[in-house]
Design a protein around this motif. Sequence first.
Motif, PDB file in Angstrom:
ATOM      1  N   LEU A  26      37.126  44.053  43.634  1.00  0.00           N
ATOM      2  CA  LEU A  26      38.035  43.607  44.695  1.00  0.00           C
ATOM      3  C   LEU A  26      39.282  42.917  44.155  1.00  0.00           C
ATOM      4  O   LEU A  26      40.388  43.162  44.619  1.00  0.00           O
ATOM      5  CB  LEU A  26      37.300  42.674  45.658  1.00  0.00           C
ATOM      6  N   CYS A  27      39.111  42.037  43.151  1.00  0.00           N
ATOM      7  CA  CYS A  27      40.270  41.281  42.657  1.00  0.00           C
ATOM      8  C   CYS A  27      40.601  41.564  41.200  1.00  0.00           C
ATOM      9  O   CYS A  27      41.634  41.134  40.702  1.00  0.00           O
ATOM     10  CB  CYS A  27      40.072  39.783  42.871  1.00  0.00           C
ATOM     11  N   GLY A  28      39.702  42.256  40.476  1.00  0.00           N
ATOM     12  CA  GLY A  28      39.954  42.591  39.086  1.00  0.00           C
ATOM     13  C   GLY A  28      39.594  41.518  38.078  1.00  0.00           C
ATOM     14  O   GLY A  28      39.821  41.679  36.889  1.00  0.00           O
ATOM     15  N   SER A  29      39.019  40.425  38.520  1.00  0.00           N
ATOM     16  CA  SER A  29      38.655  39.340  37.610  1.00  0.00           C
ATOM     17  C   SER A  29      37.491  39.752  36.704  1.00  0.00           C
ATOM     18  O   SER A  29      36.557  40.419  37.154  1.00  0.00           O
ATOM     19  CB  SER A  29      38.251  38.107  38.413  1.00  0.00           C
ATOM     20  N   PRO A  30      37.498  39.304  35.443  1.00  0.00           N
ATOM     21  CA  PRO A  30      36.357  39.563  34.565  1.00  0.00           C
ATOM     22  C   PRO A  30      35.196  38.594  34.811  1.00  0.00           C
ATOM     23  O   PRO A  30      34.134  38.751  34.232  1.00  0.00           O
ATOM     24  CB  PRO A  30      36.945  39.364  33.163  1.00  0.00           C
TER      25      PRO A  30
END
Length: 64
Positions: A26-30
């Motif tokens: 959804l947000c691309g955070s690792p």
Amino acid sequence: MARFRCAACSRDGECEYDGKDHRCPLCGSPDVVFALAIEELPDEVLDSINSVEPLDDHRDEEDR
């Protein structure tokens, strides 16, 4: 389908997991955790799990 939970955007849900992308869909955070069904694990992982020797249980009969 894999379940996921993201610490960055605080959202969770289900997504297709290909084993290559380790980011929140959804947000691309690792900073995300995926939970896979056992059927979705690679064969190498299942082979490793199945090759582990069981632990010996050294508890006394009185402790049971």
